[in-house]
Write a protein that holds these residues in place. Structure first.
Motif, PDB file in Angstrom:
ATOM      1  N   VAL A 109       0.845  -1.184   0.000  1.00  0.00           N
ATOM      2  CA  VAL A 109       0.000   0.000   0.000  1.00  0.00           C
ATOM      3  C   VAL A 109       0.888   1.244   0.000  1.00  0.00           C
ATOM      4  O   VAL A 109       1.874   1.304   0.741  1.00  0.00           O
ATOM      5  N   LEU A 110       0.539   2.217  -0.830  1.00  0.00           N
ATOM      6  CA  LEU A 110       1.242   3.500  -0.843  1.00  0.00           C
ATOM      7  C   LEU A 110       0.266   4.591  -0.435  1.00  0.00           C
ATOM      8  O   LEU A 110      -0.767   4.792  -1.080  1.00  0.00           O
ATOM      9  N   THR A 111       0.584   5.283   0.650  1.00  0.00           N
ATOM     10  CA  THR A 111      -0.279   6.334   1.175  1.00  0.00           C
ATOM     11  C   THR A 111       0.526   7.621   1.304  1.00  0.00           C
ATOM     12  O   THR A 111       1.739   7.636   1.150  1.00  0.00           O
ATOM     13  N   GLY A 112      -0.155   8.719   1.599  1.00  0.00           N
ATOM     14  CA  GLY A 112       0.583   9.940   1.861  1.00  0.00           C
ATOM     15  C   GLY A 112      -0.222  11.202   1.661  1.00  0.00           C
ATOM     16  O   GLY A 112      -1.318  11.196   1.103  1.00  0.00           O
ATOM     17  N   THR A 113       0.354  12.290   2.130  1.00  0.00           N
ATOM     18  CA  THR A 113      -0.185  13.625   1.931  1.00  0.00           C
ATOM     19  C   THR A 113       0.770  14.380   1.036  1.00  0.00           C
ATOM     20  O   THR A 113       1.937  14.558   1.379  1.00  0.00           O
ATOM     21  N   GLY A 114       0.311  14.790  -0.136  1.00  0.00           N
ATOM     22  CA  GLY A 114       1.194  15.469  -1.071  1.00  0.00           C
ATOM     23  C   GLY A 114       2.299  14.543  -1.543  1.00  0.00           C
ATOM     24  O   GLY A 114       2.043  13.442  -2.026  1.00  0.00           O
ATOM     25  N   GLY A 243       6.243  -1.115   7.482  1.00  0.00           N
ATOM     26  CA  GLY A 243       5.722   0.241   7.374  1.00  0.00           C
ATOM     27  C   GLY A 243       4.647   0.625   8.360  1.00  0.00           C
ATOM     28  O   GLY A 243       3.956   1.630   8.136  1.00  0.00           O
ATOM     29  N   LEU A 244       4.491  -0.105   9.464  1.00  0.00           N
ATOM     30  CA  LEU A 244       3.444   0.257  10.429  1.00  0.00           C
ATOM     31  C   LEU A 244       3.654   1.665  10.974  1.00  0.00           C
ATOM     32  O   LEU A 244       2.699   2.405  11.201  1.00  0.00           O
ATOM     33  N   GLU A 245       4.919   2.062  11.173  1.00  0.00           N
ATOM     34  CA  GLU A 245       5.182   3.381  11.724  1.00  0.00           C
ATOM     35  C   GLU A 245       4.620   4.484  10.821  1.00  0.00           C
ATOM     36  O   GLU A 245       4.271   5.573  11.291  1.00  0.00           O
ATOM     37  N   GLY A 246       4.511   4.202   9.522  1.00  0.00           N
ATOM     38  CA  GLY A 246       3.950   5.184   8.600  1.00  0.00           C
ATOM     39  C   GLY A 246       2.501   5.493   8.892  1.00  0.00           C
ATOM     40  O   GLY A 246       2.042   6.631   8.698  1.00  0.00           O
ATOM     41  N   TRP A 247       1.747   4.504   9.371  1.00  0.00           N
ATOM     42  CA  TRP A 247       0.333   4.729   9.694  1.00  0.00           C
ATOM     43  C   TRP A 247       0.207   5.609  10.932  1.00  0.00           C
ATOM     44  O   TRP A 247      -0.668   6.486  10.992  1.00  0.00           O
ATOM     45  N   ALA A 248       1.076   5.400  11.923  1.00  0.00           N
ATOM     46  CA  ALA A 248       1.068   6.270  13.099  1.00  0.00           C
ATOM     47  C   ALA A 248       1.441   7.693  12.714  1.00  0.00           C
ATOM     48  O   ALA A 248       0.880   8.663  13.239  1.00  0.00           O
ATOM     49  N   GLU A 249       2.377   7.836  11.778  1.00  0.00           N
ATOM     50  CA  GLU A 249       2.767   9.169  11.312  1.00  0.00           C
ATOM     51  C   GLU A 249       1.625   9.844  10.547  1.00  0.00           C
ATOM     52  O   GLU A 249       1.413  11.056  10.671  1.00  0.00           O
ATOM     53  N   LEU A 250       0.879   9.044   9.739  1.00  0.00           N
ATOM     54  CA  LEU A 250      -0.288   9.604   9.047  1.00  0.00           C
ATOM     55  C   LEU A 250      -1.301  10.144  10.051  1.00  0.00           C
ATOM     56  O   LEU A 250      -1.847  11.235   9.876  1.00  0.00           O
ATOM     57  N   LEU A 251      -1.536   9.370  11.101  1.00  0.00           N
ATOM     58  CA  LEU A 251      -2.515   9.768  12.111  1.00  0.00           C
ATOM     59  C   LEU A 251      -2.077  11.056  12.804  1.00  0.00           C
ATOM     60  O   LEU A 251      -2.876  11.985  12.982  1.00  0.00           O
ATOM     61  N   SER A 252      -0.816  11.134  13.184  1.00  0.00           N
ATOM     62  CA  SER A 252      -0.330  12.320  13.897  1.00  0.00           C
ATOM     63  C   SER A 252      -0.227  13.540  12.987  1.00  0.00           C
ATOM     64  O   SER A 252      -0.215  14.674  13.470  1.00  0.00           O
ATOM     65  N   SER A 253      -0.168  13.311  11.655  1.00  0.00           N
ATOM     66  CA  SER A 253      -0.042  14.443  10.728  1.00  0.00           C
ATOM     67  C   SER A 253      -1.349  15.197  10.538  1.00  0.00           C
ATOM     68  O   SER A 253      -1.349  16.318  10.022  1.00  0.00           O
ATOM     69  N   PRO A 263     -10.269  15.449   6.483  1.00  0.00           N
ATOM     70  CA  PRO A 263      -9.255  16.475   6.762  1.00  0.00           C
ATOM     71  C   PRO A 263      -8.818  17.213   5.495  1.00  0.00           C
ATOM     72  O   PRO A 263      -8.934  16.700   4.386  1.00  0.00           O
ATOM     73  N   ASN A 264      -8.314  18.408   5.701  1.00  0.00           N
ATOM     74  CA  ASN A 264      -7.739  19.210   4.626  1.00  0.00           C
ATOM     75  C   ASN A 264      -6.378  19.727   5.101  1.00  0.00           C
ATOM     76  O   ASN A 264      -6.321  20.441   6.092  1.00  0.00           O
ATOM     77  N   PRO A 265      -5.280  19.335   4.442  1.00  0.00           N
ATOM     78  CA  PRO A 265      -5.222  18.598   3.170  1.00  0.00           C
ATOM     79  C   PRO A 265      -5.600  17.132   3.345  1.00  0.00           C
ATOM     80  O   PRO A 265      -5.460  16.573   4.434  1.00  0.00           O
ATOM     81  N   PRO A 266      -6.070  16.510   2.272  1.00  0.00           N
ATOM     82  CA  PRO A 266      -6.486  15.107   2.350  1.00  0.00           C
ATOM     83  C   PRO A 266      -5.287  14.163   2.474  1.00  0.00           C
ATOM     84  O   PRO A 266      -4.175  14.488   2.057  1.00  0.00           O
ATOM     85  N   VAL A 267      -5.549  13.014   3.039  1.00  0.00           N
ATOM     86  CA  VAL A 267      -4.555  11.941   3.119  1.00  0.00           C
ATOM     87  C   VAL A 267      -4.975  10.867   2.117  1.00  0.00           C
ATOM     88  O   VAL A 267      -6.065  10.303   2.235  1.00  0.00           O
TER      89      VAL A 267
END
Length: 276
Positions: A109-114, A243-253, A263-267
């Motif tokens: 899975v590839l996720t992210g903001t911007g 990559g589990l740490e990436g999901w925690a980072e998404l949540l905190s972002s 949310p805005n900006p979208p994830v």
């Protein structure tokens, strides 16, 4: 034409066709028609699998289009086109499967903001939760989750990232209708799975047998979502091995209170594809 996504932005493309000795074949990374003299063209390698080659995927695009061409009697014709994720999983993602030493299906899975991209690999519990796993894989393999957005973030007594059911219509969140029927709940009592940190589960309404495409990721232990004699709970069907740490980072972002929606900006969930 079929494809196998390799580590570090490479793709193995194979054109399946009954071979003839008078035809030569070419697979290109763009849709431009090659010239008959193009060095890309080569003869068949067998009577069935006639052309196979590895091509680097462009990492700066969300989707890449590959085109197969045939050269016969000095005439070039297009045979097939295939759209694939423009960025493939890394060698580390594939190595995580070797470390897990499991034959269970896995999805990258590839996720992210911007441009802040996060890669992860989830191992799916096909043996323990076959209904939820098979449903999720159907959605993955029809590219349903590609270019969707996460719409719900919980950050208090439970920590959750939820998605799988919305896309952007301009800047507005819009429902993406599910393509599969609702599922029977696979309770954690029957599966033996639990909502521990790093697990993925099916989201649903208040009714137990209503899960479709939406899912959520537990970034911490959320054992209150487990099934008991007093509550139905939610169906766990996989665990992240990379990559589990990436999901925690998404949540905190995501800025806001204990529960943030749209949310805005979208994830974004850029893409998800099966790698095992």
């Amino acid at each position: 034409m079929s494809a196998r996504l390799l580590a570090d932005n490479a793709v193995q493309l194979t054109l399946n066709r009954l071979a003839t000795t008078s035809e030569r074949y070419c697979i290109r990374q763009d849709s431009l028609a090659p010239e008959a003299s193009d060095a890309c063209f080569s003869g068949p390698s067998s009577t069935s699998v006639v052309h196979s080659q590895a091509i680097a995927n462009p990492s700066n695009t969300q989707r890449a289009v590959f085109t197969a061409w045939v050269l016969s009697d000095n005439t070039v014709q297009r045979l097939a086109r295939l759209s694939l994720p423009g960025r493939t999983c890394s060698a580390a993602a594939y190595a995580s499967l070797a470390t897990a030493a499991s034959t269970l299906p896995a999805v990258c899975v590839l996720t992210g903001t911007g441009t802040a991209l996060k890669e992860s690999v989830v191992l799916l519990e096909l043996d323990k939760a076959p209904i939820s796993t098979s449903n999720f894989l159907r959605y993955v393999n029809q590219s349903f989750y590609d270019q969707t957005v996460f719409h719900r973030f919980l950050k208090s007594s439970v920590n959750v990232v939820q998605g799988g059911g919305y896309v952007l219509n301009g800047s507005a969140y819009a429902v993406k209708p599910p393509t599969q029927t609702a599922l029977a709940l696979e309770s954690t009592v029957s599966t033996g799975l639990s909502h521990t940190a790093g697990t993925i589960a099916m989201a649903r309404t208040n009714e137990p047998d209503t899960a479709t495409s939406q899912f959520f990721v537990n970034t911490t232990d959320n054992l209150g979502f487990d099934s008991t004699d007093l509550r139905n709970g939610y169906a766990v069907f996989g665990r992240f091995v990379h990559g589990l740490e990436g999901w925690a980072e998404l949540l905190s972002s995501v800025s806001g209170g204990n529960e943030v929606t749209n949310p805005n900006p979208p994830v974004q969930l850029h893409w998800a594809y099966q790698i095992q």
